[in-house]
Structure formats: C-alpha cells, structure tokens
Enzyme design. Structure first.
Site, PDB file in Angstrom:
ATOM      1  CE1 TYR A 849      36.149  37.978  35.506  1.00 52.26           C
ATOM      2  CE2 TYR A 849      33.768  38.127  35.606  1.00 52.26           C
ATOM      3  CZ  TYR A 849      34.963  38.460  35.001  1.00 52.26           C
ATOM      4  OH  TYR A 849      34.968  39.260  33.896  1.00 52.26           O
ATOM      5  CG  LEU A 850      33.020  33.716  42.353  1.00 55.34           C
ATOM      6  CD1 LEU A 850      31.766  33.597  43.196  1.00 55.34           C
ATOM      7  CD2 LEU A 850      34.046  34.592  43.039  1.00 55.34           C
TER       8      LEU A 850
END
Length: 890
Positions: A849-850
């Site tokens: 997600y990052l």
C-alpha cells in the site's frame, strides 16, 4: 538474571516519539475501560498530534457502550417530512450473524488531525493482493523486418530474504550503474489482475545499460583477505568475490528508463516465453513399519494414502488447531472419506476421532526434526545443495530473450487447510496437485516441458495477453492458483508502478469526487444515496468494497456487504462499526460522521432486521462502474492505496525530527507506518515470543549499563574527582549488587562456553594441518583464567572502583562512556519501537500500500540508509523506486 525485573527509574524507560500513541489494555489493547463501559485513553499523548490521518471528523468524547435491538421495524422517525427519506424495503439476508466481538480501543488508533485542527478518521482492514492495478507493457521495437527485438539485458541474483526484515549493510550504489536481482521464492504470492488486458500503447524499446569493464576496474581495492579466504586465494581456489564481479558485469534490463512503460497495460505482455513448468513436491514416503497410528490403543495398519492424511493431523496435535471443533470435524470427515477408498489393511473400523491416537506418529516426526537440527553445518549445506539442484530448472524462465526469476514455482504440498480466523473449512484436506490439474502457458513452437513427476499437463496454451506461467484450481475453496514472475521482474515492477501511479492520479480528482458524493448524500434516488454513503465510508474510513460470500465461506464483509447488525447508531452523530473484515480480522471503530451520513444510515436501517443488507441497492460492480465514470481505471482499491500512501507521506512530513539521530528518525518512520497499518486494520496477535524477546532486550540494556558502570568506576579509581562530576556521579538505576552478581555469572558462563568452543575449533584446525592436538591441560588453564577474572570482578563489587583489563587514559574512558550513552539511548528507542508495534503488522502496508518512492525520498532527505527499512527482497522488488530525488512527494 530473570527478565521480569522491573525497570522503574526514568533512565530505564525506553525513549519514544512524542507523537506515538501509547495505550494498551489486555490482549486487545489500545485503550482501557473505566468500568462503566466507557473507554479511557491511558497514554500521555497530546490531544491530536498522535492520531492517524484521515478525512472525516471525530468527536473526542468517550464512546458509550451501544445497546443493540434485534428488530428495527418501528424505528423513531427523523425530523423530516420529505419523500427523499422514505425507508427502503427490507431485504432477506442469506448470511449468519456476525461473529465479531468487541475490540476495545480500535477507535483511538484510527483518528488523526488535519492542519486545520479538525479530527479525522480512518479504517482498519487487513492486506490485499499487491497487484491492485494491471501491469504495463508496450510494444517492443522491431528489427526492421517485423521481428521483435529482444532486450539483451540480464538481471543479477542475490540470496533469499524476507520482505519485512531490513538488512544491515551499506547503501547500494545508484541503480544507474548496476542492480542485483534476488533469488526470492514468493510461494505465497497472490494472483493479481496482471492477466486482464487493456489497450495496447505503442512504445519504443526500453532503455538498457551495460556495466563497463572500466567501471569495474576502477572500483576501490578489496580489503585484505584473512585466514581461510587468504589461504584459498593463495591456492587458486575460486573466490566469491570473483563470481560476484562477473555477475556485476552482466547487463541490466532497466524498463523504467525507456518508453515501454506508460502506466497502463498493453494487450500483449510478451512475445516469447519459455519455462520448465512448476516443481511438484516429491511423492509420499511411508513411515517405518514400527510407527503406526493407534485406535482404541491398538496399532492400525494404514495404506500409504490414509497414512499420509493421518500424518498431517499427527504433526499438529500439539498446536491449537487440533483443539478446534470445526478443524477436527472437517478433518475427520475427509479422513473417513480417504479410509473408505483406502481402508486399513488389518480391517480396523475407525469411527471416532477421540479414540484415535496419533502420538506415535507425532513423536517420530519430532525425532526426525531433531536429527535434522543436529546435523553438522557441512551436512546441512550438502542437503540444501541437493534440494537447490532439483529446483534450479524451475527457478527461472526466459521472457523476450531475458532471463527472469519465477516467483512461486513450487506447487504447495498436500496438507490440512488452516485458513485464517474462523474459516468454516479449516481442517479440510488439501489434496495433492498433479500435472493433470495444471495448465501451463508458453510461447507456441517451443518444446513442451516435462513435469518432474509422472503425468501429463492438463492443457498447454499460448496466451501472450496474460502474465501467468501456470494455473490450477485448489480443491478446498475452488480458488484459482497462478504462478507469476518474481516480484523483482519487469512485468511485476510495471504492475506495481502502475498501481501507485493510478493512486497518485487520484489526487487530481479526489476533491471533485468528494464534492459529488457529498451532494448525492441528499439525493432523492435511494440507490444514489446509498452509493454516496458507501463511497463516504470507503474514502473516509478506507473500507474495502466487499463482495458477496457463499454459505461455505468465512463470514467476512466489506463496505457494500455490511449488514444492519454491523453498524450501530450512537446519537447524535456517531456510528459504531463492528464486523469481521478480510481474513476474519475484526474491525471495530466508533467514529463521528457527517450528520447527513448519520441520518442516511438510520433511514437504511429502518424496517430491517439485523441480518438484512445495509446497502441493499448497491454492490461492488455498480460502485466500481460509477467510479470509472469519475476517473479512468478508478476502483475502490485505488482509494485504499491512495489513502494509505497520502497518510504515510503526511505522517512522515509532520513527525520526522530534523536533527534527530538515525534511530529517532527510524522510530518516526515506524510510527507513520503503524498509523497506516491501523488505518488498514493490519492487526496481528501479540507474538508468543514477545515477552521473551523483550526480556532479552532488558537484559542486554542492563549489560550496556554494566559496561558503563565499570568504566565509571575505572575513572574513580584513576582520579576520585570524577565522582563529583554530574555526568558520572549518578549510579545506573537498576544495577544493585544482586543484579550485578547475576549478570556477571551469565557473563562467566558465556566466556567458559567460548573457551570450550575455541579449544575444539583449534584442535580441528590442527588436525586438518596434520599437527598434534592441544593437551587437555590447555583447556583447564584457559578455564582457570576465566575463573580468576570473575573472582577479581566479585571482589570489586560494591567498592565503587574497578580495574580494566588493559590500561586506558581518562580521555579514552570518557570517550567510551559517551559512546555507551549513545548506544543506551538508541537501544531504548528500539525497545520502545518493538513494544509499540507488537499488535500491528507493518510489512503488509509496506509491501502493498505504501508507494516505495516515499521511503526512498525520505531516506535521501534525512540521510537514513534505506537498508534499515527495506530488505534485499524489497530492494529487488522496487528497483524503479530507488532513483527518485529527495524532494519527491506522493
């Protein structure tokens, strides 16, 4: 010294970030209860600074314990008379009641503040597949006659590593010079959307770069070789450095520098693809004749097919799985099915699991484990080499002329399905996958690979619009399994980059999208109003969209599949969410919402039972279709990636100390990562080894303080005036005579063990050289020297003076004390960081997600080695992210 000694003084407490939330209660632990159903934050944090960032306001008042009614047929009406708020019809539900239980304190961990001071909120749910967006590959350049020009680049290899285990080494050279490809076996890689073709974008040949020999020759001289390495070099033995140098001279495929990547999928993913299929586990080997399962106390003669399944259960009898009723029921149902086809050879009728005794099989397995553990390093190395030799042909493929690493090339062996959370099928037999179950995908016209076990492939296809190499369907849940390229491959890299670029693109549209759905919160069309409310939750709370589940699947839900029982109204404007999300991870959150959202939820729940769908006029397909009209390629998943990355960027910008130490900056990074993990509900149970690990860290901290104490006392012995200096006057907080004696006893045992190991090693070396071994008297003398040393230390105990093994000047001692002070401070920060992260899984958000470019830019700006945060696997997975400048922002 035991690990339960309490450290109560100020200098014994680990240092932490001022903004880090510190609240815990029992096993669920973010907040504690005050006894009347209200939750109380136990931390000493500031009001807003340590709450995670999100986009909706939150009330800081304590939540009251909700009282839920089973029926809502006659809910109180809101103060409105318009037709737009007419209640929706009740929808019959096919779902069971939620198994969620209250998780105290999740709400404290899911709020943060915006610069305007308003509290905002975010969601928690566990990790998704890493490939939310299809990968990209454009047209390849041709050689003038229509034939595709394959790139000439090869990627180098490294050893396996875990995603979330940072490595301690110097920063790698910039990727413009060279890049290593790691040998990573991503067996758990989930299938992505890589195989969904989009429009093909014309592209030029990707840029490549050759590592010149002159560059290699101009590298600084290698350090001096010592010991065995020096000896091997003298004898002309092959050196690792030589092999590494040859690998570094290989050419690198740098797809991100060329025109081949455009942020969206091309319809053709490859032009040539060759591989050797997948690696099947070896056939089952029957147990020795004396190892048998017992039934009613008597050994049972099972055929191999039934014995194998019994062994799966036997290996788990000391785990929590075999204490679970669902697990046992599913296993025994399947075991009876196997026994029906392959009955015991002695005619035993097995009808009751409680009468089965698997202990003899379990003890045999444990014995075999102990034997393997007792093998010498050379024997273990030999076994690993043999295993690697068997798997080597399956580890790589050739795609468009490039050698690429294959990800999950091993077929999962048979066993018992364990599932996650309260899965209804846990304990079910996972059957052995055979070649007849597997379809492979290769280029047309090349030899078809042969399986490493007996059998023929189910099918062979030649589809260059997908990126998988092999596929089959597993028997437990009917899920399709795929074999893809490894995370560091070009296709996977393009997929990851496309996903994060899509999330960055959402920044340009998010304000308009929010304005639209806020307007539709008051729409007279109930379907539009429900859709707008769902979008509000997906954006503001980062909820997953949610899909319908079958009756035989775990009772997990997302936004669109919420039932009335999952959301409780808390007037005047609070909602309490309580449901099981992906992987049966509980999501509990009490949030303050827009008053119109509160009013909408009340309308949606009117005249419905708890089991009815909250959003009965919205589903995931309709929602994503609407999102596509707002931005090309936009889905609910993109919102989740966007919210995670933008939150992470803002948390780093706000919380990183400009003049802090490296460890203080690492704590700030991990704090920001925790905020995202809490937002995405990436929870985990506290590791069983956590307390033991913290005990070892406390012992190590006391060891550092012991060293500091001895240096202080050495100063006092040289010059008593140092006792008056404030820097050295105070004693170490938790080092009384008993603690010191216990610590010195442990040091003594360790040193004696070292002496014995060195004695054995010295004799082995002498034997190799053909010389006489050392006499036992040498060992006795070495042990005596250690004993004498610790007798001396015992005499110094309590005197306030000490003599060092070797003489040092006062300046050197003061310098050593200063270094120890820094080490103690850093170690306290590490302890604080580990304690804060015991209930949060940081790796899922970091992998999926990052945006990795956020981490790269942050490391360059704050002079933090990226190896402290990214393992070798992640460095290989995200080579395209390593070259952004420090000013880059998501």
């Amino acid at each position: 010294m035991s690990g339960d000694i309490v450290m109560s003084s100020d200098d014994e407490k680990p240092l932490g970030l001022k903004s880090a939330p510190r609240a815990q209660n029992g096993q669920n632990g973010h907040v504690a209860s005050n006894g009347n159903g209200r939750t109380v934050d136990e931390s000493s944090m500031s009001e807003d600074d340590d709450m995670p960032l999100s986009q909706a306001s939150r009330v800081k008042s304590e939540p009251m314990t909700p009282v839920r009614a089973l029926k809502r047929k006659k809910a109180q009406s809101t103060n409105t008379s318009s037709d737009e708020e007419a209640p929706l019809a009740s929808t019959p539900a096919k779902r069971a009641t939620s198994g969620a239980v209250r998780m105290n304190g999740a709400l404290q961990a899911t709020t943060t503040t915006k610069p305007n001071g308003k509290a905002t909120m975010k969601e928690s749910t566990s990790g998704e597949d890493s490939d939310d967006v299809p990968i990209t590959k454009g047209k390849r350049a041709t050689n003038g006659n229509g034939a595709a020009k394959p790139p000439k680049k090869k990627v180098k290899q490294e050893e396996d590593s875990d995603y979330d285990k940072p490595i301690g080494r110097k920063a790698p050279p910039r990727m413009k010079r060279k890049m290593k490809k790691e040998e990573s076996d991503a067996d758990d890689e989930s299938p992505s959307d890589d195989d969904k073709p989009l429009k093909k974008a014309p592209a030029k040949k990707a840029a490549t770069k050759r590592v010149k020999k002159e560059e290699a020759d101009s590298e600084p001289p290698a350090p001096k070789k010592r010991g065995k390495a020096k000896e091997e070099a003298a004898n002309g033995s092959p050196q690792k450095g030589k092999k590494k140098k040859e690998e570094e001279e290989a050419e690198i495929y740098r797809w991100w520098e060329g025109q081949e990547f455009h942020g969206e999928d091309a319809s053709v993913k490859w032009h040539t693809l060759e591989h050797n299929g997948v690696y099947f586990p070896p056939p089952y080997e029957p147990l020795p004749s004396h190892v048998k399962m017992k039934y009613k106390g008597k050994p049972v003669d099972l055929p191999p097919e039934a014995e194998e399944v019994a062994g799966f259960y036997a290996a788990l009898i000391e785990s929590d799985h075999t204490k679970d009723a669902t697990f046992n029921r599913n296993f025994f149902d399947d075991f009876k099915g196997i026994l029906k086809k392959h009955p015991p050879r002695d005619g035993t009728k097995i009808t009751d699991l409680s009468l089965c005794d698997f202990r003899p099989m379990y003890e045999h397995f444990e014995s075999e484990k102990a034997k393997k553990k007792a093998l010498s390093p050379a024997e273990k190395k030999e076994l690993k080499a043999a295993k690697d030799a068997l798997e080597a042909p399956f580890m790589h493929c050739t795609i468009d002329g490039r050698k690429e690493k294959v990800g999950n090339f091993r077929v999962e062996p048979p066993g018992l399905y364990r599932g996650r959370g309260e899965h209804p099928k846990k304990g079910t037999l996972k059957k052995r996958v055979r070649p007849e179950d597997v379809t492979i995908n290769i280029v047309e016209g090349v030899p078809i690979p042969k399986p490493n076990v007996r059998g023929k492939w189910k099918d062979v296809q030649h589809d260059n619009t997908v990126t998988w190499l092999a596929t089959w369907t597993e028997n437990v849940n009917g899920n399709h399994k795929y074999v893809f390229l490894a995370p560091g491959s070009a296709l996977k890299g393009q997929s990851d980059m496309a996903k994060f670029e899509k999330a960055r693109e959402l920044k340009n549209h998010v304000d308009r999208i929010r304005l639209d759905y806020n307007t539709e919160l008051r729409s007279r069309v109930m379907a539009d109003r429900q859709r707008a409310t769902a979008m509000y939750f997906i954006d503001r709370l980062a909820l997953r969209a949610g899909n319908e589940k079958g009756e035989d699947e775990a009772d997990t839900v997302g936004c669109c599949s919420l039932r009335c029982e999952h959301v409780t109204l808390q007037p005047p404007d609070q909602l309490i969410f309580d449901f099981l999300g992906k992987d049966s991870i509980r999501y509990y959150n009490q949030v303050t919402v827009d008053i119109q959202v509160f009013k909408n939820i009340k309308i949606f729940k009117d005249n419905k039972d708890d089991e009815d769908q909250l959003f009965d006029r919205v589903d995931t397909a309709k929602l994503n279709k609407h999102l596509q009209s707002n931005m090309k390629g936009l889905t609910a998943k993109v919102f989740r990636t966007y919210n995670a990355s933008i939150t992470f960027q803002e948390q780093l910008d706000q919380g990183t100390p400009e003049n802090g130490t490296v460890q203080e900056k690492l704590n700030a990074y991990n704090h920001a990562n925790r905020m995202v993990a809490i937002l995405c509900n990436h929870q985990r149970a506290v590791p069983k080894s956590h307390e033991q690990s913290m005990g070892k860290m406390r012992d190590k901290l006391r060891g550092l303080k012991y060293e500091r104490m001895k240096l202080r006392h050495a100063l006092f012995n040289i010059d008593p005036k140092y006792k008056k200096k404030k820097l050295y006057a105070e004693d170490e907080s938790d080092l009384d005579d008993d603690v010191i004696a216990e610590h010195e006893e442990r040091l003594k045992e360790r040193d004696l063990e070292k002496v014995e190991k060195k004695f054995v090693k010295d004799n082995e070396k002498l034997a190799e050289e053909g010389k006489e071994r050392l006499e036992d008297s040498v060992l006795k003398q070495r042990r005596k020297d250690v004993e004498e040393e610790y007798k001396r230390l015992a005499k110094e105990r309590g005197t306030g003076k000490a003599t060092l093994k070797r003489d040092r000047s006062t300046d050197k001692i003061e310098e050593a004390i200063a270094k120890l002070d820094d080490r103690i401070k850093t170690f306290k920060l590490q302890m604080e960081d580990r304690e804060a992260g015991k209930e949060v899984a940081l790796s899922t958000s970091k992998i999926n997600y990052l945006d990795p470019r956020i981490t790269t830019a942050w490391c360059k700006t704050h002079n933090v080695p990226i190896e402290k945060l990214f393992s070798k696997t992640l460095l290989t997975k995200f080579p395209w992210a390593m070259e952004v400048e420090g000013q880059w922002k998501f």
